[in-house]
Design an enzyme around this catalytic site. Sequence first.
Site, PDB file in Angstrom:
ATOM      1  N   HIS A  19      23.012 -10.913 -11.819  1.00 45.80           N
ATOM      2  CA  HIS A  19      22.173 -11.044 -12.901  1.00 45.80           C
ATOM      3  C   HIS A  19      21.177 -10.037 -13.101  1.00 45.80           C
ATOM      4  CE1 HIS A  19      21.339 -13.458 -16.773  1.00 45.80           C
ATOM      5  NE2 HIS A  19      20.540 -12.475 -16.842  1.00 45.80           N
ATOM      6  N   HIS A  21      19.314  -6.853 -15.452  1.00 41.14           N
ATOM      7  CA  HIS A  21      19.645  -6.183 -16.847  1.00 41.14           C
ATOM      8  C   HIS A  21      19.243  -4.721 -16.638  1.00 41.14           C
ATOM      9  CE1 HIS A  21      20.336  -9.126 -19.716  1.00 41.14           C
ATOM     10  NE2 HIS A  21      19.629 -10.006 -18.766  1.00 41.14           N
ATOM     11  N   GLY A 184      20.601 -12.240 -25.964  1.00 39.67           N
ATOM     12  CA  GLY A 184      19.828 -12.158 -27.115  1.00 39.67           C
ATOM     13  C   GLY A 184      19.539 -13.544 -27.692  1.00 39.67           C
ATOM     14  N   HIS A 211      24.777 -15.729 -21.672  1.00 38.55           N
ATOM     15  CA  HIS A 211      23.488 -16.462 -21.507  1.00 38.55           C
ATOM     16  C   HIS A 211      23.385 -17.716 -22.260  1.00 38.55           C
ATOM     17  CE1 HIS A 211      22.135 -12.574 -20.096  1.00 38.55           C
ATOM     18  NE2 HIS A 211      20.912 -13.132 -19.952  1.00 38.55           N
ATOM     19  N   GLU A 214      18.642 -21.065 -22.091  1.00 44.14           N
ATOM     20  CA  GLU A 214      17.693 -20.713 -21.551  1.00 44.14           C
ATOM     21  C   GLU A 214      16.528 -21.025 -22.538  1.00 44.14           C
ATOM     22  OE1 GLU A 214      17.511 -16.298 -21.754  1.00 44.14           O
ATOM     23  OE2 GLU A 214      15.761 -16.065 -20.417  1.00 44.14           O
TER      24      GLU A 214
HETATM   25 ZN   LIG Z   1      19.424 -12.270 -18.607  1.00 44.93          ZN
END
Ligand SMILES: [Zn+2]
Length: 347
Positions: A19, A21, A184, A211, A214
Amino acid sequence: MSPDSRREFIRSLPLADLHRHFDGSIRPSTLWELSERYYSAVPGLDFEQFRRYLEWDEKQDRSLLDYLDKFHVPLQYTQFYDNIKRIAYEIATDAYADGVRLLELRINPLIHRRAGLTTRQVIHATRKGLSRFGTEHPDFRAGIIVIAMRSHGGNLARILLREVIGEKEEYHAGVGVCGFDIAGPEAPFPPVLFSEAYALARKMGFKRTAHAGESEGPERIWEALDHLGPQRIGHGTSAGADPELMKRLARDGVYVEVCLSSNLQTGAVAQLRDHPLPRFLDAGIKVALCTDNPTVSATTLSGEYELAMEAFGYTEADVRRLADMSRRGTFLAAGPDGQRVAKWMSA
Ligand SMILES: [Zn+2]
């Protein structure tokens, strides 16, 4: 164990980062150089001040918004093929120097199309950068996870999948797309909006992560499991408050991609000792320790392992198990290169 020998031990393990980005892993020095070339260097700003636009600063940054702010500056430079290729190569270089031997890099192509690149060109540039590094370092493996932005909605996610199918790992000798993700803002765009996109991703043979949990509660993770059928969940932090959900994750063998520094910075956990990582492991959930965004979070993967050792008192044996478990969560196919993956899976 002294901090030095701890670091040395962690670096000796073949690490996997599942993971990470693209946009949050760019070298500040590269962006600084590009800002001068693209006539966008702010007069009078020095490099140290510039870094603050890109990296988490404990002294002044507090929230998820502060965190997301760090992604604005790089975007003006990542609209060009050669820059994307160079940055992908540098991300692989930095990961490798930190001990990473398996890297899944995730990128949303749509936000890199503002100067006219197509979706496939963005992925192609990323593939080429990672492949070049892989050719120079045969003990390094990489793959790409394509991200659909939640805020772009389910329809664009399906279109995106159709655009990237030709970049799939199995069609290329080097690096290709191995997985699909949504990222997002969570609250306005629940997982159910993407159920058809995930069904399509599955049909196309892509592995799936999402995702979830979170900034939102465990109900979003339940929803992601029920509607999207992912093999992995990104962050999943709020699952720590729901024993039934932890049972479900363990039962279904769904991996949780844990990113300690990022979770602390965005406020997903108030302090590190509240992090559910130990509860996940106790519940039998498979976990991959990951970075999320090394530049934005001002961290490295070995640094995240150190943090886990410090915060939870993990021994060398615990860390070895965690690194092993992380490697086994990979989406990379056991294609022609699969033997190599299998070999160091058991390292
Ligand atoms: Zn992430």
